[in-house]
Design a protein around this motif. Structure first.
Motif, PDB file in Angstrom:
ATOM      1  N   ASP A 383       0.810  -1.220   0.000  1.00  0.00           N
ATOM      2  CA  ASP A 383       0.000   0.000   0.000  1.00  0.00           C
ATOM      3  C   ASP A 383       0.839   1.264   0.000  1.00  0.00           C
ATOM      4  N   ALA A 384       2.154   1.132  -0.177  1.00  0.00           N
ATOM      5  CA  ALA A 384       3.016   2.313  -0.249  1.00  0.00           C
ATOM      6  C   ALA A 384       2.799   3.047  -1.570  1.00  0.00           C
ATOM      7  N   ASP A 385       3.042   4.354  -1.562  1.00  0.00           N
ATOM      8  CA  ASP A 385       2.956   5.158  -2.784  1.00  0.00           C
ATOM      9  C   ASP A 385       4.292   5.227  -3.514  1.00  0.00           C
ATOM     10  N   CYS A 386       5.370   5.072  -2.738  1.00  0.00           N
ATOM     11  CA  CYS A 386       6.708   5.059  -3.318  1.00  0.00           C
ATOM     12  C   CYS A 386       7.546   4.072  -2.523  1.00  0.00           C
ATOM     13  N   ILE A 387       8.325   3.268  -3.221  1.00  0.00           N
ATOM     14  CA  ILE A 387       9.221   2.313  -2.568  1.00  0.00           C
ATOM     15  C   ILE A 387      10.622   2.535  -3.110  1.00  0.00           C
ATOM     16  N   LEU A 388      11.549   2.779  -2.206  1.00  0.00           N
ATOM     17  CA  LEU A 388      12.955   2.930  -2.548  1.00  0.00           C
ATOM     18  C   LEU A 388      13.684   1.669  -2.107  1.00  0.00           C
ATOM     19  N   VAL A 389      14.166   0.887  -3.065  1.00  0.00           N
ATOM     20  CA  VAL A 389      14.878  -0.361  -2.779  1.00  0.00           C
ATOM     21  C   VAL A 389      16.354  -0.144  -3.074  1.00  0.00           C
ATOM     22  N   THR A 390      17.198  -0.381  -2.074  1.00  0.00           N
ATOM     23  CA  THR A 390      18.633  -0.243  -2.280  1.00  0.00           C
ATOM     24  C   THR A 390      19.378  -1.326  -1.512  1.00  0.00           C
ATOM     25  N   GLY A 391      20.392  -1.884  -2.145  1.00  0.00           N
ATOM     26  CA  GLY A 391      21.190  -2.907  -1.477  1.00  0.00           C
ATOM     27  C   GLY A 391      20.416  -4.162  -1.161  1.00  0.00           C
ATOM     28  N   SER A 392      19.358  -4.428  -1.906  1.00  0.00           N
ATOM     29  CA  SER A 392      18.537  -5.618  -1.695  1.00  0.00           C
ATOM     30  C   SER A 392      18.146  -6.208  -3.030  1.00  0.00           C
ATOM     31  N   ASN A 393      18.639  -7.403  -3.319  1.00  0.00           N
ATOM     32  CA  ASN A 393      18.189  -8.145  -4.504  1.00  0.00           C
ATOM     33  C   ASN A 393      16.968  -8.937  -4.068  1.00  0.00           C
ATOM     34  N   THR A 394      15.870  -8.244  -3.870  1.00  0.00           N
ATOM     35  CA  THR A 394      14.722  -8.774  -3.144  1.00  0.00           C
ATOM     36  C   THR A 394      14.118 -10.012  -3.790  1.00  0.00           C
ATOM     37  N   THR A 395      14.049 -10.047  -5.105  1.00  0.00           N
ATOM     38  CA  THR A 395      13.402 -11.187  -5.758  1.00  0.00           C
ATOM     39  C   THR A 395      14.157 -12.485  -5.524  1.00  0.00           C
ATOM     40  N   GLU A 396      15.453 -12.409  -5.249  1.00  0.00           N
ATOM     41  CA  GLU A 396      16.238 -13.623  -5.017  1.00  0.00           C
ATOM     42  C   GLU A 396      16.477 -13.890  -3.535  1.00  0.00           C
ATOM     43  N   SER A 397      16.674 -12.843  -2.747  1.00  0.00           N
ATOM     44  CA  SER A 397      16.999 -13.029  -1.331  1.00  0.00           C
ATOM     45  C   SER A 397      15.758 -13.058  -0.440  1.00  0.00           C
ATOM     46  N   HIS A 398      14.711 -12.338  -0.806  1.00  0.00           N
ATOM     47  CA  HIS A 398      13.453 -12.301  -0.042  1.00  0.00           C
ATOM     48  C   HIS A 398      12.280 -12.323  -1.024  1.00  0.00           C
ATOM     49  N   PRO A 399      12.088 -13.445  -1.706  1.00  0.00           N
ATOM     50  CA  PRO A 399      11.139 -13.479  -2.832  1.00  0.00           C
ATOM     51  C   PRO A 399       9.710 -13.102  -2.474  1.00  0.00           C
ATOM     52  N   ILE A 400       9.255 -13.446  -1.282  1.00  0.00           N
ATOM     53  CA  ILE A 400       7.858 -13.161  -0.930  1.00  0.00           C
ATOM     54  C   ILE A 400       7.662 -11.668  -0.696  1.00  0.00           C
ATOM     55  N   ILE A 401       8.661 -11.014  -0.133  1.00  0.00           N
ATOM     56  CA  ILE A 401       8.580  -9.554   0.025  1.00  0.00           C
ATOM     57  C   ILE A 401       8.632  -8.879  -1.341  1.00  0.00           C
ATOM     58  N   ALA A 402       9.382  -9.452  -2.256  1.00  0.00           N
ATOM     59  CA  ALA A 402       9.410  -8.901  -3.621  1.00  0.00           C
ATOM     60  C   ALA A 402       8.017  -8.913  -4.244  1.00  0.00           C
ATOM     61  N   LEU A 403       7.215  -9.934  -3.925  1.00  0.00           N
ATOM     62  CA  LEU A 403       5.848  -9.976  -4.456  1.00  0.00           C
ATOM     63  C   LEU A 403       5.027  -8.803  -3.936  1.00  0.00           C
ATOM     64  N   LYS A 404       5.257  -8.402  -2.696  1.00  0.00           N
ATOM     65  CA  LYS A 404       4.554  -7.238  -2.136  1.00  0.00           C
ATOM     66  C   LYS A 404       4.971  -5.957  -2.865  1.00  0.00           C
ATOM     67  N   ILE A 405       6.250  -5.866  -3.201  1.00  0.00           N
ATOM     68  CA  ILE A 405       6.729  -4.695  -3.941  1.00  0.00           C
ATOM     69  C   ILE A 405       6.073  -4.643  -5.316  1.00  0.00           C
ATOM     70  N   LYS A 406       6.040  -5.774  -5.999  1.00  0.00           N
ATOM     71  CA  LYS A 406       5.419  -5.818  -7.324  1.00  0.00           C
ATOM     72  C   LYS A 406       3.926  -5.511  -7.243  1.00  0.00           C
ATOM     73  N   GLU A 407       3.286  -6.005  -6.193  1.00  0.00           N
ATOM     74  CA  GLU A 407       1.858  -5.715  -6.005  1.00  0.00           C
ATOM     75  C   GLU A 407       1.637  -4.219  -5.848  1.00  0.00           C
ATOM     76  N   ALA A 408       2.514  -3.563  -5.091  1.00  0.00           N
ATOM     77  CA  ALA A 408       2.405  -2.109  -4.913  1.00  0.00           C
ATOM     78  C   ALA A 408       2.546  -1.384  -6.245  1.00  0.00           C
ATOM     79  N   VAL A 409       3.496  -1.835  -7.061  1.00  0.00           N
ATOM     80  CA  VAL A 409       3.703  -1.208  -8.371  1.00  0.00           C
ATOM     81  C   VAL A 409       2.464  -1.378  -9.244  1.00  0.00           C
ATOM     82  N   LYS A 410       1.865  -2.559  -9.210  1.00  0.00           N
ATOM     83  CA  LYS A 410       0.654  -2.794  -9.997  1.00  0.00           C
ATOM     84  C   LYS A 410      -0.490  -1.891  -9.541  1.00  0.00           C
TER      85      LYS A 410
END
Length: 898
Positions: A383-410
């Motif tokens: 539900d964030a309006d802006c997400i700043l991701v740095t120093g995190s390869n989220t899709t590989e290291s925390h894949p389920i959290i990456a899904l939340k990021i993608k959901e926010a973008v959608k």
């Protein structure tokens, strides 16, 4: 609310509900095949049809919305006949091999045929025949059994968001397929197994479970994933003390979603390599020779450990012994480990792997905010309006959290990715800022310069809730975007645009991981991130905050339990007399006053000030920097005890090896990255003579003369709650009932804390820190012209002791690699797949080259999971001066072709 009638029963339901949802709310079951509660309705199978008064035809209950006064009948003769026809048609093009089908007993088509009394199909004609696809290591695809419900297509599109599958061909030839019907390995498939989880028939099944147990023979035990810090919940399916497969359940954090490691990486539990009995080294006279072990009884092994610890303590003092706890172990086990080191040995020399990953987070955020933990919850990210991701390869290291990021973008969120590597999330980003490794402070200061200069800061928040702003501002104003560009390589215009996007968002969230923390400037990097959040007022509200993603399943909990040299459980300082007095009374012993040594200090002093070490559940011989020197340090010890589930590279150096159990063989709790404490439940009996870490520690303490007794893991948590304010309201009863609690949870009536710092910071006022850029300890030069960064990959975890013993995970990625930019590869005459030598000032490794544009010119990347090409042979031991974390994320290397 809307009132309607279903099968003569009055129902009140919310507006926008479907007939199916309304019916389920009062216990009326309507059959379905294509519907799934986690997916948008397809309405393709039509078996959920019902009669609605006034409607000309039957309607699909899964998608038809209720309205006021609606009168619905779900079980009329007309409805039953329609369902019978649908099942009859499906069976006409479906193999009737239920006797050997892995889905037998859990197949919806089978269930409905039975309920409707359909013993055979009344239709004759051709059937589609496809040979089963077994070409990938995880999933068997038998499309002869596919009923074209579309669930797999939907879950790949809506939850995993990869769109690997779709319907292909037409009419009778229609099938679900990948693009050009390619094997899954040749697509973007992440092997999450979500398609298997939602398949209602036997078209998609787990290869590993083939012919190992019928569905009704499997006992399901709900448990927490042992890999990253997401805290995903799933069910272990057990038969004859063996884990057969993993299935999705409705996890608080993950829903039905899992990654490849979580769903398919469980083979290690029953691996033949498991340690089953204590081992004692025979050739102790020469530690440089390969260890020769003999099996021993528990009595002999623990008596030897107790004897040697006592001898060293009596001769040299308790501070000559050090202990390393484990983020893979439960809260209860980590609590007992630090209690053993402090109350039995008498030292604060206790640390764990957080020293190598997020000690700079704990140090930085604790000072800036008053708490060193992730401020917000995982579910808020969407539900964030802006997400700043740095120093995190989220899709590989925390894949389920990456899904939340993608959901926010959608949903419309702006995504900014700032990373030296072109990670997968870049494809989802509005802005990608590629920068030189180790220059984080410079770009963060440049971004904050823009925010201050353009008056985009939150002056009200700063004035009311923060301190130290003026000094901080003076430092930031030394970093205009043009200067930041010189240092980082990020174009000034891009930095300005990113700053505006972040600062003008109503709810902006920062997500980072070890790309930020594993530097000699790691604490400064964290200070800068905290500064950015406070500057814009993005703290203390939902879907905002500073959100460090913890790397291991219980690294947050291990920190909470006090396996850190300066603090007791709950981050209560050892130097505080009142804190010590409280624990001394509870533990009935005088406690040491001075903070102990950190992990890297222990290694640096091994064989000198440190004579013995006790390592629980950590394979340090793959995870610490400069492995050649680390091996020498462990060999220099008078006595080394390693407690683990495998004979790891570290255990091979031990004098005594104690066999522990895996996560599946014990009760306890893990605390995930969002501070959520969740229950771990024993699924199988211990393998061989292995014991829980808690049982080993208790036995050892008693042999050494310190009385320690607990009835079970629950009683350990009761002691934790009494002594740890943030866990004061946490109990096994509440965790069982409520499914998990987020600390701080100070009393039994407290609901837990979804996000931190709501009305005020935990430390009072938020503290701005003036931070100036400092270059890395080691930069490229003529001899070593490349910057090396290290990290994880999707299919392996940490030292690889678990994932490399998983058949599927090991098959899909058997060896390490070094990512090299095409430009550099051409210059050095390196082709994709060549074996190259990567060298640093500390050592060299041989490894396969992978030519890619993921890395920039003059930057290379190596995953650190592979002992035969161990990235940490190369890395630097230089430390952050505050957190004492080594600079694992950057060092200078050279590459030569073999």
């Amino acid at each position: 609310m809307i009132e309607l009638i279903i099968d003569e029963k009055k129902v009140k339901t919310k507006e926008g509900a479907t007939i199916l949802e309304a019916a389920e709310s009062i216990g009326i079951k309507i059959p379905y095949l294509c519907y799934h509660k986690s997916l948008s309705p397809l309405s393709s199978c039509r078996i959920c049809v019902v009669e609605v008064e006034g409607a000309k035809s039957l309607v699909a209950a899964c998608s038809y919305l209720v309205s006021e006064g609606m009168n619905i009948k779900t079980n009329t003769e007309r409805v039953i006949e329609a369902r019978r026809l649908i099942i009859d048609l499906l069976l006409s093009n479906h193999p009737l091999d239920c006797l050997t089908c892995e889905k037998n007993g859990a197949c919806r088509l089978q269930d409905y045929a039975y309920e409707l009394g359909i013993t055979s199909t009344s239709f004759e004609g051709a059937k589609t025949q496809y040979p089963p696809d077994t070409s990938n290591p995880f999933i068997e695809r038998d499309y002869s059994k596919c009923i074209l419900c579309g669930r797999c297509v939907k879950v790949c599109e809506e939850i995993q968001m990869l769109n690997v599958l779709d319907f292909s061909r037409r009419g009778f030839e229609t099938k679900v397929a990948t693009f050009y019907d390619s094997p899954l390995q040749q697509t973007d498939c992440a092997f999450c197994g979500q398609c298997v989880a939602v398949c209602p028939v036997g078209a998609l099944t787990e290869k590993v479970r083939r012919f190992r147990g019928r569905e009704w023979e499997l006992r399901k035990v709900t448990i927490i994933c042992p890999y990253c810090g997401c805290g995903c919940i799933f069910d272990l399916n057990v038969k004859d003390n063996e884990v057969i497969k993993v299935t999705s359940t409705d996890g608080v954090v993950n829903g039905l979603a899992l990654c490849a490691k979580g769903r398919f990486g469980f083979d290690f539990i029953n691996s033949p390599d498991r340690l089953k009995t204590p081992l004692i080294r025979q050739n102790i006279e020469d530690k440089n020779k390969e260890a020769k072990f003999r099996e021993a009884s528990w009595e002999e092994a623990l008596s030897l450990v107790a004897k040697r610890f006592k001898e060293i303590k009596d001769k040299y003092g308790p501070d000559k012994i050090a202990g390393i706890a484990s983020a893979k172990c439960t809260n209860e086990e980590n609590y007992l480990f630090q209690k053993f080191m402090r109350a039995v040995i008498g030292t604060n020399n206790v640390d764990h792997c957080a020293r190598l990953c997020h000690s700079s987070t704990v140090a930085g955020l604790a000072v800036a905010f008053g708490s060193g933990a992730m401020t917000n919850s995982v579910d808020e990210i969407k539900d964030a309006d802006c997400i700043l991701v740095t120093g995190s390869n989220t899709t590989e290291s925390h894949p389920i959290i990456a899904l939340k990021i993608k959901e926010a973008v959608k949903k419309g969120a702006k995504l900014i990715v700032v990373d030296p590597r072109r990670i997968e999330l870049v494809e989802w980003a509005d802005m990608y800022l590629r920068f030189r490794s180790g220059t984080d402070v410079a770009w963060l200061n440049g971004m904050m310069y823009v925010i201050i200069n353009e008056n985009l800061l939150d002056e009200k928040f700063i004035g009311e809730r923060c301190e130290g702003f003026d000094e901080f501002k003076a430092t930031v104003m030394e970093y205009p975007p043009e200067k930041a560009e010189e240092i980082t390589g990020i174009p000034a215009d891009d930095l300005i645009k990113a700053a505006r996007i972040y600062a003008t968002a109503d709810k902006a969230s920062i997500i980072y991981s070890m790309g930020v923390t594993q530097h000699t400037s790691g604490t400064d990097n964290v200070f800068s991130i905290a500064n950015l959040a406070m500057l814009t007022g993005n703290i203390g509200r939902e879907s905002t905050g500073v959100n460090p993603l913890r790397g291991q399943n219980n690294v947050q909990g291990a920190c909470d339990m006090g396996t850190l040299p300066p603090v007791l459980p709950g981050y209560q300082k050892v130097i505080d007399p009142q804190t010590r007095a409280k624990f001394e009374e509870a533990w009935r012993v005088k406690l040491p006053e001075a903070p102990g040594l950190t992990m890297m200090e222990m290694f640096n002093k091994a064989g000198k000030e440190i004579k013995a070490m006790y390592i629980m559940g950590e394979n340090l011989m793959l995870s610490v920097p400069d492995l050649i020197q680390a091996e020498e340090a462990l060999k220099a010890l008078d006595f080394l005890v390693v407690q683990d589930i495998f004979l790891t590279e570290t255990a091979k150096l031990a004098d005594v090896v104690l066999p522990a159990v895996s996560f599946a063989e014990k009760d306890g709790t893990f605390t995930n990255t969002e501070r959520r404490v969740q229950l771990v439940r024993q699924a199988i009996n211990p393998i061989g003579q292995s014991k829980t870490d808690s049982a080993i520690i208790v036995d050892l303490a008693n042999i050494m003369g310190y009385k320690m007794h607990y009835d079970d893991a629950k009683s350990i948590m009761e002691e934790i709650a009494k002594l740890t304010p943030s866990y004061g309201g946490i109990s096994y009863e509440r965790l069982e009932r409520e499914g998990g609690l987020q600390w701080p949870c100070p009393d039994p009536a407290h609901p837990g804390t979804k996000f931190l710092h709501k009305d005020k910071f935990a430390g009072g006022k938020g503290k701005f820190h003036p931070v100036k850029y400092r270059p890395p300890a080691e930069e490229p030069d003529e001899e070593y012209p490349f910057r090396l960064t290290t990290g994880r990959m999707l299919y392996h975890y940490h030292g690889g002791s678990m994932t490399r013993r998983s058949k599927g995970l090991d098959e899909i990625c058997k060896e390490g690699y070094v990512e090299i930019n095409q430009q550099d590869a051409t210059s050095f005459g390196i082709n994709d797949g060549d074996t190259v030598v990567v060298s640093s000032r500390r050592g060299s490794i041989k490894i396969k080259a992978k030519i890619t544009d993921i890395v920039a010119p003059k930057e290379v990347f190596i995953p650190f999971h592979f002992a035969e090409s161990a990235a940490n042979v190369l890395t630097n031991t230089a430390l952050d001066p505050i957190a004492k974390i080594p600079e694992l994320k950057i060092c200078a290397v050279n590459i030569t072709n073999q």
